[in-house]
Design a protein around this motif. Structure first.
Motif: not given
Length: 193
Positions: A160-162, A173-175, A148, A150, A192, A143
């Motif tokens: 998948r996101g950050r 998680l922002t997707t 990014t 998975h 990652v 973080h």
């Protein structure tokens, strides 16, 4: 004629009969010692197998950085090189360099996939996990790196996101579809690059 108190005579110049007997005796002793040594080694290996633990077997694989296939209860297998074992997760390096953490509670089996697998002995380790870093601590580092990831959850859902937040028992998680909140015990694996 020799008397009753005379010691037996050794033929120092003769046919070597006594020498042959001594040599045979020493050979028998060497064979017996070799058999004992093999028996002790075999008993030690058997004892190690009897006290083997899941974590000890995983550590044996990680110390060799074995190529493995990690089976999970999400019906997903992660293939890579096992490079670490922690209290609640495994760490693998995938082809291409990606790192993946797999939650140990979600792990249902580990199979070696490299050529040495056929010669690998059965589980024999009984040591604890070498690191006490938790899965959430690893994710918190990712973080901080704004990486990014998975994510695979129980049931096989993938995202998948950050990672935008890591709490005590949840990650956010922002997707592309918004923010997803995932309970830590639902995490199967996170990768990652």
């Amino acid at each position: 004629m020799s008397g009753p108190s005379e010691a037996p005579q050794v033929d120092a110049h003769g046919d070597g009969g006594d020498q042959a007997a001594l040599s045979a005796l020493l050979d028998d002793a060497a064979v017996d010692a070799a058999v004992r040594a093999r028996r002790i080694a075999r008993d030690g290996r058997e004892r190690a197998r009897q006290v083997a633990t899941w974590v000890g077997a995983l550590r044996d694989l990680a110390e060799r950085e074995a190529d493995v296939q990690v089976h999970t209860d999400a019906d997903v297998a992660v293939v890579g090189r096992l490079i670490g074992v922690a209290s609640d997760h495994l760490l693998l390096r995938l082809d291409g360099g990606a790192l993946t953490v797999v939650a140990r509670p979600a792990t249902t089996g580990v199979r070696e996939t490299d050529g040495a697998a056929a010669a690998t002995p059965p589980a024999a380790g009984d040591r604890p996990a070498p690191t006490d870093q938790t899965l959430l601590e690893v994710l918190d580092r990712w973080h901080e790196d704004a990486a990014t990831v998975h994510l695979v959850t129980r049931g096989g859902a993938t995202e998948r996101g950050r990672i935008v937040a890591v709490g005590e028992d949840v990650i956010s998680l922002t997707t592309g579809a918004g923010t997803l909140h995932v309970p830590a015990d639902a995490i199967v694996s996170v990768s990652v690059r």
